[in-house]
Write a protein that holds these residues in place. Structure first.
Motif, PDB file in Angstrom:
ATOM      1  N   LYS A 128      21.359 107.268  15.537  1.00  0.00           N
ATOM      2  CA  LYS A 128      22.682 107.105  15.471  1.00  0.00           C
ATOM      3  C   LYS A 128      23.369 107.806  16.481  1.00  0.00           C
ATOM      4  N   PRO A 129      23.388 107.337  17.810  1.00  0.00           N
ATOM      5  CA  PRO A 129      24.170 108.185  18.751  1.00  0.00           C
ATOM      6  C   PRO A 129      25.845 108.014  18.526  1.00  0.00           C
ATOM      7  N   ASN A 130      26.371 108.947  18.847  1.00  0.00           N
ATOM      8  CA  ASN A 130      27.774 109.294  18.584  1.00  0.00           C
ATOM      9  C   ASN A 130      28.677 108.719  19.866  1.00  0.00           C
ATOM     10  N   LEU A 131      28.805 107.376  19.824  1.00  0.00           N
ATOM     11  CA  LEU A 131      29.453 106.771  21.116  1.00  0.00           C
ATOM     12  C   LEU A 131      30.740 107.250  21.209  1.00  0.00           C
ATOM     13  N   PRO A 132      31.569 107.485  19.927  1.00  0.00           N
ATOM     14  CA  PRO A 132      33.032 107.904  20.331  1.00  0.00           C
ATOM     15  C   PRO A 132      33.137 109.218  20.848  1.00  0.00           C
ATOM     16  N   ALA A 133      32.171 110.052  20.330  1.00  0.00           N
ATOM     17  CA  ALA A 133      32.176 111.614  21.049  1.00  0.00           C
ATOM     18  C   ALA A 133      31.844 111.256  22.555  1.00  0.00           C
ATOM     19  N   ILE A 134      30.802 110.478  22.814  1.00  0.00           N
ATOM     20  CA  ILE A 134      30.432 110.369  24.317  1.00  0.00           C
ATOM     21  C   ILE A 134      31.635 109.936  25.137  1.00  0.00           C
ATOM     22  N   GLU A 135      32.218 108.753  24.376  1.00  0.00           N
ATOM     23  CA  GLU A 135      33.348 108.320  25.318  1.00  0.00           C
ATOM     24  C   GLU A 135      34.463 109.331  25.546  1.00  0.00           C
ATOM     25  N   ALA A 136      34.676 110.052  24.329  1.00  0.00           N
ATOM     26  CA  ALA A 136      35.714 111.273  24.253  1.00  0.00           C
ATOM     27  C   ALA A 136      35.503 112.190  25.344  1.00  0.00           C
ATOM     28  N   ALA A 137      34.278 112.898  25.340  1.00  0.00           N
ATOM     29  CA  ALA A 137      33.823 113.585  26.492  1.00  0.00           C
ATOM     30  C   ALA A 137      33.709 113.263  27.969  1.00  0.00           C
ATOM     31  N   LYS A 138      33.441 111.913  28.079  1.00  0.00           N
ATOM     32  CA  LYS A 138      33.288 111.357  29.419  1.00  0.00           C
ATOM     33  C   LYS A 138      34.684 111.641  30.310  1.00  0.00           C
ATOM     34  N   LYS A 139      34.374 111.947  31.688  1.00  0.00           N
ATOM     35  CA  LYS A 139      35.432 112.089  32.560  1.00  0.00           C
ATOM     36  C   LYS A 139      35.914 110.472  32.803  1.00  0.00           C
ATOM     37  N   PRO A 140      37.003 110.365  33.498  1.00  0.00           N
ATOM     38  CA  PRO A 140      37.301 109.030  33.891  1.00  0.00           C
ATOM     39  C   PRO A 140      36.342 108.452  35.030  1.00  0.00           C
ATOM     40  N   THR A 141      36.051 109.561  35.661  1.00  0.00           N
ATOM     41  CA  THR A 141      34.830 109.114  36.964  1.00  0.00           C
ATOM     42  C   THR A 141      33.571 108.873  36.629  1.00  0.00           C
ATOM     43  N   GLU A 142      33.085 109.250  35.477  1.00  0.00           N
ATOM     44  CA  GLU A 142      31.767 109.341  34.884  1.00  0.00           C
ATOM     45  C   GLU A 142      31.316 107.733  34.353  1.00  0.00           C
ATOM     46  N   GLN A 143      30.139 107.492  34.550  1.00  0.00           N
ATOM     47  CA  GLN A 143      29.666 106.411  33.995  1.00  0.00           C
ATOM     48  C   GLN A 143      28.280 106.759  33.268  1.00  0.00           C
ATOM     49  N   TYR A 144      27.991 105.938  32.179  1.00  0.00           N
ATOM     50  CA  TYR A 144      26.750 106.261  31.484  1.00  0.00           C
ATOM     51  C   TYR A 144      26.202 104.960  30.766  1.00  0.00           C
ATOM     52  N   GLU A 145      24.991 105.142  30.600  1.00  0.00           N
ATOM     53  CA  GLU A 145      24.314 104.129  29.777  1.00  0.00           C
ATOM     54  C   GLU A 145      23.162 104.372  29.100  1.00  0.00           C
ATOM     55  N   LEU A 146      23.176 104.062  27.781  1.00  0.00           N
ATOM     56  CA  LEU A 146      22.063 104.469  26.898  1.00  0.00           C
ATOM     57  C   LEU A 146      20.970 103.152  26.905  1.00  0.00           C
ATOM     58  N   ALA A 147      19.745 103.491  27.207  1.00  0.00           N
ATOM     59  CA  ALA A 147      18.675 102.447  27.507  1.00  0.00           C
ATOM     60  C   ALA A 147      17.483 103.034  26.708  1.00  0.00           C
ATOM     61  N   ASP A 148      17.075 102.408  25.234  1.00  0.00           N
ATOM     62  CA  ASP A 148      16.090 103.021  24.629  1.00  0.00           C
ATOM     63  C   ASP A 148      16.096 104.387  24.729  1.00  0.00           C
TER      64      ASP A 148
END
Length: 177
Positions: free
Chosen positions: A113-133
């Motif tokens: 159960k990744p907390n995607l809203p928290a990830i989005e809130a912590a992410k800087k505008p310049t950062e990109q991420y991806e979760l894969a398995d």
């Protein structure tokens, strides 16, 4: 024999959990691992073993470190093909030009159960991420040390992780090819 790559979490950082690589090589050879090689001081090890499962190897290695050094670090073990797939699946190929900005977090398990809203809130505008398995990719062009997302990946994903920059994993792949 299978070629494996082990990533240790939290060793030789800030004077804690000190584990000299020369001693680690000897410790792993005592487990009958073959062709043991290390890369830099942050706990990257390549070795050959007839043992067929990553989980078994990780447990044996962590137990050996605990016996020899008095602490039990999380150890993440991958086959050469898994490391190669991690590099080939990089969702941010443009970041390879500046490899210190691209980090790969190896996860102890797939997050339930990744907390995607928290990830989005912590992410800087310049950062990109991806979760894969069992891998979390983070491109942090402003630096990993200033990234609130990087500092909280384990909390947001709910799993233990260890991170390496792209340069390190690329070098390790070259060492096993």
């Amino acid at each position: 024999m299978t070629t494996w790559i082990a990533f240790f979490r939290g060793i030789n950082v800030g004077g804690n959990n000190l584990l000299p690589m020369a001693k680690l090589r000897v410790d792993l050879e005592q487990l009958k691992l073959k062709n043991v090689r290390t890369y830099i001081q942050s706990g990257n090890v390549i070795f050959d073993s007839p043992i067929k499962t990553a989980a078994t190897l990780a447990k044996k290695i962590a137990a050996q470190v605990e016996t020899e050094h008095g602490f039990r670090p999380p150890v993440f073990v991958l086959k050469r093909d898994e490391l190669q797939e991690t590099i080939q699946s990089n969702p941010f190929p443009h970041a390879v030009a500046d490899p210190k900005t691209l980090h790969v977090f190896f996860l102890g398990s797939q997050p339930a159960k990744p907390n995607l809203p928290a990830i989005e809130a912590a992410k800087k505008p310049t950062e990109q991420y991806e979760l894969a398995d069992r891998v979390f990719y983070l491109h942090a062009p402003d630096g990993i040390g200033r990234s609130k997302l990087a500092a909280n990946v384990e909390k947001y994903l709910g799993v233990v992780a260890t991170a390496r920059n792209y340069r390190t994993i690329d070098k390790l792949l070259l060492m096993v090819t």
